[in-house]
Design a protein around this motif. Structure first.
Motif, PDB file in Angstrom:
ATOM      1  N   PRO A  59       0.813  -1.222   0.000  1.00  0.00           N
ATOM      2  CA  PRO A  59       0.000   0.000   0.000  1.00  0.00           C
ATOM      3  C   PRO A  59       0.847   1.274   0.000  1.00  0.00           C
ATOM      4  CG  PRO A  59      -0.708  -1.531   1.726  1.00  0.00           C
ATOM      5  CD  PRO A  59       0.599  -2.018   1.217  1.00  0.00           C
ATOM      6  N   ALA A  60       2.056   1.217   0.560  1.00  0.00           N
ATOM      7  CA  ALA A  60       2.895   2.412   0.623  1.00  0.00           C
ATOM      8  C   ALA A  60       3.484   2.723  -0.746  1.00  0.00           C
ATOM      9  CB  ALA A  60       3.998   2.227   1.660  1.00  0.00           C
ATOM     10  N   ALA A  61       4.003   1.688  -1.406  1.00  0.00           N
ATOM     11  CA  ALA A  61       4.598   1.883  -2.730  1.00  0.00           C
ATOM     12  C   ALA A  61       3.533   1.908  -3.828  1.00  0.00           C
ATOM     13  CB  ALA A  61       5.613   0.777  -3.004  1.00  0.00           C
ATOM     14  N   LYS A  62       2.306   1.504  -3.478  1.00  0.00           N
ATOM     15  CA  LYS A  62       1.204   1.401  -4.440  1.00  0.00           C
ATOM     16  C   LYS A  62       1.553   0.468  -5.600  1.00  0.00           C
ATOM     17  CE  LYS A  62      -1.186   5.378  -4.865  1.00  0.00           C
ATOM     18  NZ  LYS A  62      -1.533   6.830  -4.825  1.00  0.00           N
ATOM     19  N   VAL A  63       1.921  -0.744  -5.197  1.00  0.00           N
ATOM     20  CA  VAL A  63       2.307  -1.764  -6.168  1.00  0.00           C
ATOM     21  C   VAL A  63       1.602  -3.079  -5.830  1.00  0.00           C
ATOM     22  CG1 VAL A  63       4.232  -3.182  -7.020  1.00  0.00           C
ATOM     23  CG2 VAL A  63       4.585  -0.738  -6.616  1.00  0.00           C
ATOM     24  N   VAL A  64       1.063  -3.719  -6.869  1.00  0.00           N
ATOM     25  CA  VAL A  64       0.462  -5.046  -6.739  1.00  0.00           C
ATOM     26  C   VAL A  64       1.435  -6.050  -7.327  1.00  0.00           C
ATOM     27  CG1 VAL A  64      -1.434  -6.541  -7.499  1.00  0.00           C
ATOM     28  CG2 VAL A  64      -1.883  -4.144  -6.979  1.00  0.00           C
ATOM     29  N   THR A  65       1.699  -7.126  -6.599  1.00  0.00           N
ATOM     30  CA  THR A  65       2.551  -8.175  -7.141  1.00  0.00           C
ATOM     31  C   THR A  65       1.676  -9.342  -7.580  1.00  0.00           C
ATOM     32  OG1 THR A  65       4.296  -7.531  -5.641  1.00  0.00           O
ATOM     33  CG2 THR A  65       4.514  -9.685  -6.672  1.00  0.00           C
ATOM     34  N   THR A  66       1.907  -9.794  -8.799  1.00  0.00           N
ATOM     35  CA  THR A  66       1.146 -10.931  -9.310  1.00  0.00           C
ATOM     36  C   THR A  66       2.105 -12.048  -9.709  1.00  0.00           C
ATOM     37  OG1 THR A  66       1.182 -10.521 -11.698  1.00  0.00           O
ATOM     38  CG2 THR A  66      -0.368  -9.204 -10.402  1.00  0.00           C
ATOM     39  N   SER A  67       1.521 -13.200 -10.039  1.00  0.00           N
ATOM     40  CA  SER A  67       2.341 -14.324 -10.484  1.00  0.00           C
ATOM     41  C   SER A  67       3.046 -14.017 -11.807  1.00  0.00           C
ATOM     42  CB  SER A  67       1.456 -15.563 -10.645  1.00  0.00           C
ATOM     43  OG  SER A  67       0.320 -15.239 -11.433  1.00  0.00           O
ATOM     44  N   LYS A  68       2.638 -12.947 -12.479  1.00  0.00           N
ATOM     45  CA  LYS A  68       3.278 -12.605 -13.755  1.00  0.00           C
ATOM     46  C   LYS A  68       4.153 -11.364 -13.687  1.00  0.00           C
ATOM     47  CE  LYS A  68       0.066 -14.856 -16.901  1.00  0.00           C
ATOM     48  NZ  LYS A  68      -1.142 -14.687 -17.711  1.00  0.00           N
ATOM     49  N   GLY A  69       4.209 -10.708 -12.533  1.00  0.00           N
ATOM     50  CA  GLY A  69       5.009  -9.489 -12.400  1.00  0.00           C
ATOM     51  C   GLY A  69       4.261  -8.431 -11.618  1.00  0.00           C
ATOM     52  N   THR A  70       4.855  -7.265 -11.472  1.00  0.00           N
ATOM     53  CA  THR A  70       4.243  -6.227 -10.638  1.00  0.00           C
ATOM     54  C   THR A  70       3.499  -5.194 -11.476  1.00  0.00           C
ATOM     55  OG1 THR A  70       6.176  -4.778 -10.705  1.00  0.00           O
ATOM     56  CG2 THR A  70       6.111  -6.434  -8.949  1.00  0.00           C
ATOM     57  N   LEU A  71       2.581  -4.503 -10.812  1.00  0.00           N
ATOM     58  CA  LEU A  71       1.808  -3.433 -11.448  1.00  0.00           C
ATOM     59  C   LEU A  71       1.690  -2.270 -10.471  1.00  0.00           C
ATOM     60  CD1 LEU A  71      -1.015  -5.656 -12.876  1.00  0.00           C
ATOM     61  CD2 LEU A  71       0.117  -3.922 -14.259  1.00  0.00           C
ATOM     62  N   SER A  72       2.041  -1.076 -10.930  1.00  0.00           N
ATOM     63  CA  SER A  72       1.839   0.115 -10.106  1.00  0.00           C
ATOM     64  C   SER A  72       0.430   0.644 -10.327  1.00  0.00           C
ATOM     65  CB  SER A  72       2.830   1.211 -10.509  1.00  0.00           C
ATOM     66  OG  SER A  72       4.137   0.766 -10.240  1.00  0.00           O
ATOM     67  N   TYR A  73      -0.114   1.306  -9.301  1.00  0.00           N
ATOM     68  CA  TYR A  73      -1.466   1.859  -9.450  1.00  0.00           C
ATOM     69  C   TYR A  73      -1.559   3.228  -8.806  1.00  0.00           C
ATOM     70  CZ  TYR A  73      -2.019   0.291  -4.563  1.00  0.00           C
ATOM     71  OH  TYR A  73      -1.856   0.083  -3.218  1.00  0.00           O
ATOM     72  N   ASP A  74      -2.521   4.021  -9.247  1.00  0.00           N
ATOM     73  CA  ASP A  74      -2.903   5.232  -8.516  1.00  0.00           C
ATOM     74  C   ASP A  74      -3.981   4.885  -7.499  1.00  0.00           C
ATOM     75  OD1 ASP A  74      -1.272   7.228  -9.860  1.00  0.00           O
ATOM     76  OD2 ASP A  74      -2.464   6.702 -11.628  1.00  0.00           O
ATOM     77  N   ARG A  75      -4.941   4.082  -7.960  1.00  0.00           N
ATOM     78  CA  ARG A  75      -5.950   3.557  -7.040  1.00  0.00           C
ATOM     79  C   ARG A  75      -6.181   2.080  -7.339  1.00  0.00           C
ATOM     80  NH1 ARG A  75      -8.710   6.976  -3.570  1.00  0.00           N
ATOM     81  NH2 ARG A  75      -7.954   9.084  -3.822  1.00  0.00           N
ATOM     82  N   LEU A  76      -6.427   1.336  -6.273  1.00  0.00           N
ATOM     83  CA  LEU A  76      -6.611  -0.106  -6.390  1.00  0.00           C
ATOM     84  C   LEU A  76      -8.017  -0.451  -5.907  1.00  0.00           C
ATOM     85  CD1 LEU A  76      -5.294  -2.996  -6.742  1.00  0.00           C
ATOM     86  CD2 LEU A  76      -4.609  -2.822  -4.351  1.00  0.00           C
ATOM     87  N   VAL A  77      -8.696  -1.291  -6.656  1.00  0.00           N
ATOM     88  CA  VAL A  77     -10.013  -1.788  -6.228  1.00  0.00           C
ATOM     89  C   VAL A  77      -9.887  -3.285  -5.971  1.00  0.00           C
ATOM     90  CG1 VAL A  77     -12.445  -2.091  -6.809  1.00  0.00           C
ATOM     91  CG2 VAL A  77     -11.210  -0.073  -7.648  1.00  0.00           C
ATOM     92  N   LEU A  78     -10.210  -3.698  -4.766  1.00  0.00           N
ATOM     93  CA  LEU A  78     -10.193  -5.123  -4.443  1.00  0.00           C
ATOM     94  C   LEU A  78     -11.625  -5.635  -4.368  1.00  0.00           C
ATOM     95  CD1 LEU A  78      -7.619  -5.805  -1.576  1.00  0.00           C
ATOM     96  CD2 LEU A  78      -7.327  -6.041  -4.044  1.00  0.00           C
ATOM     97  N   SER A  79     -11.893  -6.656  -5.155  1.00  0.00           N
ATOM     98  CA  SER A  79     -13.195  -7.321  -5.091  1.00  0.00           C
ATOM     99  C   SER A  79     -12.934  -8.826  -5.086  1.00  0.00           C
ATOM    100  CB  SER A  79     -14.047  -6.896  -6.296  1.00  0.00           C
ATOM    101  OG  SER A  79     -15.384  -7.299  -6.127  1.00  0.00           O
ATOM    102  N   PRO A  80     -12.311  -9.298  -4.014  1.00  0.00           N
ATOM    103  CA  PRO A  80     -11.801 -10.670  -4.019  1.00  0.00           C
ATOM    104  C   PRO A  80     -12.792 -11.712  -3.529  1.00  0.00           C
ATOM    105  CG  PRO A  80     -11.007  -9.541  -2.063  1.00  0.00           C
ATOM    106  CD  PRO A  80     -11.930  -8.580  -2.780  1.00  0.00           C
ATOM    107  N   GLY A  81     -14.028 -11.293  -3.228  1.00  0.00           N
ATOM    108  CA  GLY A  81     -15.005 -12.274  -2.751  1.00  0.00           C
ATOM    109  C   GLY A  81     -14.657 -12.767  -1.363  1.00  0.00           C
ATOM    110  N   ILE A  82     -14.928 -14.035  -1.121  1.00  0.00           N
ATOM    111  CA  ILE A  82     -14.752 -14.582   0.225  1.00  0.00           C
ATOM    112  C   ILE A  82     -13.647 -15.634   0.279  1.00  0.00           C
ATOM    113  CG2 ILE A  82     -17.089 -14.244   1.117  1.00  0.00           C
ATOM    114  CD1 ILE A  82     -17.297 -17.428   0.204  1.00  0.00           C
ATOM    115  N   ASP A  83     -13.166 -15.857   1.478  1.00  0.00           N
ATOM    116  CA  ASP A  83     -12.397 -17.057   1.784  1.00  0.00           C
ATOM    117  C   ASP A  83     -12.990 -17.675   3.047  1.00  0.00           C
ATOM    118  OD1 ASP A  83     -10.267 -18.170   0.139  1.00  0.00           O
ATOM    119  OD2 ASP A  83      -9.576 -16.096   0.050  1.00  0.00           O
ATOM    120  N   PHE A  84     -12.506 -18.844   3.408  1.00  0.00           N
ATOM    121  CA  PHE A  84     -13.129 -19.596   4.507  1.00  0.00           C
ATOM    122  C   PHE A  84     -12.288 -19.527   5.781  1.00  0.00           C
ATOM    123  CE2 PHE A  84     -14.582 -22.109   0.683  1.00  0.00           C
ATOM    124  CZ  PHE A  84     -15.828 -21.507   0.646  1.00  0.00           C
TER     125      PHE A  84
END
Lengths: 192, 425
Positions: B117-142
């Motif tokens: 959240p500080a660097a505003k970077v998302v890390t994925t299995s394919k590499g990183t992505l910088s963002y200005d704003r991030l929207v998380l809609s990840p549903g649920i976990d158990f």
């Protein structure tokens, strides 16, 4: 009381930095976008029993919402949802949808029925459903390109008496046969 | 930062050791950011709509939608497949190609493994992505730590089917293979959980299937809640009408342990219930990535957000919508996620353009089937109570159907067509 406090807070700058003070009342788009889950993006419906609101007449939407709210027009979810909005909000949403481009549905229609409906529509319905149903006089709804199943469901509600037919409409509909009415609905659904 | 141990382990494991949370610098940048960018995580009911509406409202903002699968299967209506009313899940499945073609949403199929959240970077299995704003809609976990023995292997024996897809198919196959006379057990967790009426609709659909195909079989519903959570009167009416001798509803029975060997579930160490088919709906929490990113509040389950913008109250520039968020009186439903996504998108566009945000106005409309031809609904219009700074239902709009309705079943199908079309075109 809430407004008073808010007004005071705004005036004195108490809320100057909070989200509350900076939030404008819900815009027409904010109000209307919430409807799109059922009525389609910008009111263009992909569901055959759900009317498209895109390009619908503003007066017709306002009238429908008022009747949903009062219970005068039979409904399932709309009689409940309409109660969530003020008259001003309903007008804003009606205006939003009336300005959207007509949503051309791709549906299977009967060509012979369309032709028959075309020959019947002007003398029977054309005085209120003007421009081949692309416009409506006063609060007459736009019918053009509407889903056939939706139109059929509404006609059935009119004929069962659940939904009250306007007097002028009742006069015109009475002499028409079931086949005539079906042909008219195919016609209006076909107009793009 | 709130990071439960399991989520942390999952997180580190998922990145194959290369991209743990503090090691963002080591992963290659997937797409360099030039202008304004919104990154959306999760391609379900919330994420697709947030991505689409940001683009509809401001084409100058680049939108990247990250989703681990190349398709999405709707939970709403998946109970109808279990009841035998749908031949497969095809009509519940959407793809993302038209979101890209029609709106220019850049869709990346990858697993999100970390968020800084500080660097505003998302890390994925394919590499990183910088963002200005991030929207998380990840549903649920158990919350599997509250369900002893219910691990990945147990899920293959006692499916949850609470994320539509292979789990749903597995449960249906088990129902089909069951010998007539066998009992089906459905366990319901304490609220809040995804889709409040969903478990009761499931009981109805399974009972309908048993009534037709498995004479002598019953559905035993073990509900951790003291009573039916949603549409109670309507479910009871439908059950009495159609499934009187088939559904055995037992309130205040909290399943705390499963035993796949015995094909049994345990209720707080006091009681054991066996079934030929067992559908465990486990207790739930926000998607694990929300936990990993420190977006979960004091309840350690869900994400607190600003009710006007859905921006996290814990990390700036990250918005959480859908099941994972705490959206006041709004239920955790697909329609809520759709509506919240639009509120969030509207205000993200305003914020990124230095404009005034707009008060939220949202809707929930949610249908449940009681039989092949009868459905019921719950509705609500939601706004923010400015004094309480909380989302509340507008009086009169939050209500259920007066009765079981054939017309509502017809409307429900158009609901599905419209909402899935909205998400995918």
């Amino acid at each position: 009381m809430m407004m008073k406090w808010r007004g005071w807070a705004l005036a004195t700058g108490v809320l100057a930095t909070s989200a509350l003070a900076q939030a404008a009342p819900p815009s027409a788009a904010m109000l209307s976008n919430a409807c799109a889950g059922c009525h389609g993006t910008n009111g263009g419906s992909a569901g055959p029993s759900m009317p498209s609101l895109a390009s619908q007449s503003k007066e017709a939407i306002v009238e429908a919402m008022k009747k949903f709210k009062s219970g005068e027009r039979p409904a399932t979810v709309m009689s409940r949802l309409a109660k969530g909005y003020s008259d001003a909000e309903i007008t804003a949403m009606a205006e939003f949808f009336s300005k959207q481009k007509l949503h051309a549905t791709s549906q299977t229609l009967d060509k012979a029925k369309i032709a028959k409906g075309a020959s019947l529509q002007d003398s029977n319905c054309g005085r209120c459903h003007i421009e081949d149903g692309k416009e409506g006089k006063d609060d007459t709804p736009v019918m053009a390109s509407q889903w056939l199943p939706y139109l059929q469901m509404q006609m059935a509600e009119y004929q069962s008496g659940k939904r009250k037919m306007p007097e002028k409409m009742a006069e015109k509909v009475k002499p028409l046969s079931g086949d005539d009415l079906e042909a008219l609905l195919h016609f209006y659904a076909s107009v793009k | 930062m709130t990071l439960d141990r399991r989520s942390f382990l999952k997180l580190v494991g998922a990145g194959a050791g290369a991209v743990g949370l503090p090691l963002i610098g080591q992963a290659a940048e997937l797409m360099p950011k030039s202008g304004k960018r919104v990154v959306v995580v999760g391609g379900g009911y919330g994420g697709t709509i947030a991505a689409k509406y940001v683009r509809m409202m401001d084409k100058s903002i680049e939108v990247v939608l990250i989703e681990r699968n190349d398709h999405f299967v709707s939970c709403p209506f998946s109970n109808l497949y279990l009841g035998g009313l749908l031949p497969d899940l095809n009509t519940l499945t959407i793809k993302y190609d038209k979101l890209a073609a029609n709106h220019g949403v850049k869709v990346v199929q990858a697993e999100v493994t970390g968020i800084d959240p500080a660097a505003k970077v998302v890390t994925t299995s394919k590499g990183t992505l910088s963002y200005d704003r991030l929207v998380l809609s990840p549903g649920i976990d158990f919350r599997l730590d509250e369900m002893k023995g219910y691990d990945d292997a147990a899920m293959e024996v006692m499916p949850h089917a609470w994320k539509a897809g292979p789990q749903t198919v597995l449960l249906r196959k088990q129902l089909e293979a069951m010998k007539p006379g066998g009992n089906v057990v459905i366990s319901i967790p304490l609220a809040p959980f995804r889709c409040p009426p969903g478990p009761y609709e499931r009981a109805s659909m399974v009972a309908m299937y048993l009534k037709q195909h498995k004479p002598g079989s019953k559905v035993i519903v073990l509900d951790a809640n003291p009573d039916i959570v949603s549409k109670k009167g309507l479910f009871l009416k439908g059950w009495k009408k159609h499934y009187d001798a088939i559904i055995d509803y037992r309130p205040a029975k909290k399943v705390t342990e499963v035993d796949t060997g015995k094909m049994a579930v345990m209720i707080e160490g006091l009681e054991e219930v066996q079934g030929a088919v067992i559908n465990v709906i486990p207790p739930q929490k926000a998607g694990h990535i929300a936990h990993a990113a420190g977006l979960v509040g004091a309840d350690k389950k869900w994400c607190p957000v600003n009710p006007t913008t859905f921006e996290s109250t814990l990390h700036k520039d990250i918005h959480v919508i859908g099941d994972s968020s705490i959206a006041g009186a709004m239920p955790k439903s697909g329609y809520s996620a759709n509506s919240e996504a639009k509120v969030c998108a509207t205000n993200i566009v305003a914020l990124m353009n230095g404009k005034e945000v707009t008060e939220m106005s949202a809707i929930n409309t949610c249908y449940s089937f009681l039989s092949a031809k009868e459905a019921v609904s719950v509705t609500g219009v939601y706004k923010v109570n400015a004094e309480k700074q909380a989302i509340e239902g507008v009086a009169g709009s939050v209500a259920v159907s007066p009765d079981l309705s054939e017309v509502e079943a017809i409307y429900a199908e158009s609901w599905l067509r419209n909402i899935l079309t909205e998400m995918s075109t």
